[in-house]
Write an enzyme that holds these catalytic residues in place. Structure first.
Site, PDB file in Angstrom:
ATOM      1  N   SER A 238       6.835  -2.804   6.457  1.00 56.57           N
ATOM      2  CA  SER A 238       6.104  -1.941   5.445  1.00 56.57           C
ATOM      3  C   SER A 238       4.676  -2.428   4.959  1.00 56.57           C
ATOM      4  O   SER A 238       3.923  -1.647   4.655  1.00 56.57           O
ATOM      5  CB  SER A 238       7.027  -1.297   4.343  1.00 56.57           C
ATOM      6  OG  SER A 238       8.163  -0.823   4.755  1.00 56.57           O
TER       7      SER A 238
ATOM      8  N   HIS B 206       3.962  -4.145  -0.183  1.00 56.40           N
ATOM      9  CA  HIS B 206       3.482  -3.080  -0.001  1.00 56.40           C
ATOM     10  C   HIS B 206       1.956  -2.982  -0.435  1.00 56.40           C
ATOM     11  O   HIS B 206       1.110  -2.571   0.158  1.00 56.40           O
ATOM     12  CB  HIS B 206       4.406  -1.691  -0.618  1.00 56.40           C
ATOM     13  CG  HIS B 206       5.595  -1.315  -0.056  1.00 56.40           C
ATOM     14  ND1 HIS B 206       6.331  -0.445  -0.636  1.00 56.40           N
ATOM     15  CD2 HIS B 206       6.233  -1.901   1.041  1.00 56.40           C
ATOM     16  CE1 HIS B 206       7.445  -0.598   0.143  1.00 56.40           C
ATOM     17  NE2 HIS B 206       7.270  -1.287   1.142  1.00 56.40           N
TER      18      HIS B 206
END
Length: 313
Positions: free
Chosen positions: A171, A223
């Site tokens: 991610s 992230h």
């Protein structure tokens, strides 16, 4: 995990038309690096499950008919995957091993590991949806660079805040692609129509997924680091020449005023982004290998991400 990106085309603003009323065509590259990335992630997951070999280590395995590829119990791993100890052995992000044992390779290997089938499918579907489109527009070198470097940036920031947890997942690189899409919109602002809709849609997608990152057991610092790494790299790697310059290359008439390839705003953004990226990347590595933690300087930052023994990105 990025769960909403596949619902909309966040950069749906079309290119502005030229004087003839037709859209200026962009070179279409064949996408191959993103499919290779997806296949590599799947292969790595299969190898990890083979090494995990749940039936020989526990009697509480799921899908036992899969043999040594069966999953750990829901209590151990609700995402249908291997144990945390297996992920750590195979290269998960672990602050202590990176700082004290100098296992720097974990900053890269962690983005190729996934906590389970659910984790893998969610990430790879979004990587394919976003990455293929970017690669077709900008080519494998630039998109591949953004994917790897932004993932590395996410790993650095994660280590600087999460000292007692292991982290895996793609991610951070995925958010890097989203960040690059945003900066590409900004630096090529004059070449898009419907730009307001496109940028709002992209910001909503990023905001929703960063919000989900505060839920257990998601590593939101990866992230955030990946997003800002990709955002800065997008200014450097995804810049488009001005349309007036492109048109002049096609038909340069006598007396035509030749415009520069890039406007002043684009050049300023490139310079600022390069300075900020180099400064942030270098300082992050220095702080990490000094064994320091940013939690000492930011008392509220821990609220940006759920903290537990295992983190999935």
């Amino acid at each position: 995990m990025l769960s909403t990106a596949a619902e909309e085309d966040p950069e749906g603003g079309s290119r502005e038309t030229n004087n003839g009323g037709e859209t200026t065509p962009d070179m279409q590259w064949r996408s191959w690096i993103i499919p290779i990335v997806v296949i590599a992630n799947v292969v790595v997951f299969v190898v990890v499950m083979y090494y995990n070999d749940c039936p020989h280590k526990s009697h509480r395995c799921l899908a036992k008919f899969l043999g040594r590829f069966s999953f750990e119990s829901f209590k151990s791993n609700p995402l249908l995957g291997p144990s945390s100890s297996t992920l750590e052995k195979m290269g998960a992000l672990a602050w202590g091993k990176i700082v004290h044992k100098r296992q720097v390779w974990r900053l890269l290997t962690c983005m190729w590991l996934h906590a389970g089938v659910i984790h893998l499918l969610a990430n790879m579907c979004c990587v394919a949806y976003i990455g293929v489109r970017l690669e077709q527009q900008f080519g494998f070198v630039r998109v591949g660079t953004i994917y790897l470097v932004s993932g590395f940036c996410g790993s650095i920031l994660s280590c600087l805040f999460l000292e007692d947890a292991i982290s895996v997942g793609a991610s951070s690189a995925l958010f890097g692609l989203l960040g690059a899409m945003l900066s590409e919109l900004l630096i090529n602002w004059t070449t898009y129509d419907n730009k307001g809709v496109a940028i709002v849609m992209l910001l909503v997608i990023v905001g929703v997924n960063l919000g989900l990152g505060t839920l257990p057991p998601v590593d939101n610092f990866a992230h955030i680091g990946g997003f800002f790494g990709g955002f800065l790299l997008g200014f450097l790697l995804l810049i488009h020449p001005q349309f007036e310059w492109e048109e002049n290359q096609v038909s340069l008439m006598p007396g035509t005023i030749v415009k520069p390839k890039y406007n002043t705003c684009q050049l300023v953004l490139c310079i600022v982004a390069s300075i900020v990226f180099v400064a942030g990347f270098t300082s992050g590595l220095v702080i990490l290998f000094r064994g320091d933690s940013l939690n000492r300087y930011c008392k509220w930052c821990h609220k940006l991400s759920y903290s537990s023994k295992s983190q999935w990105t």
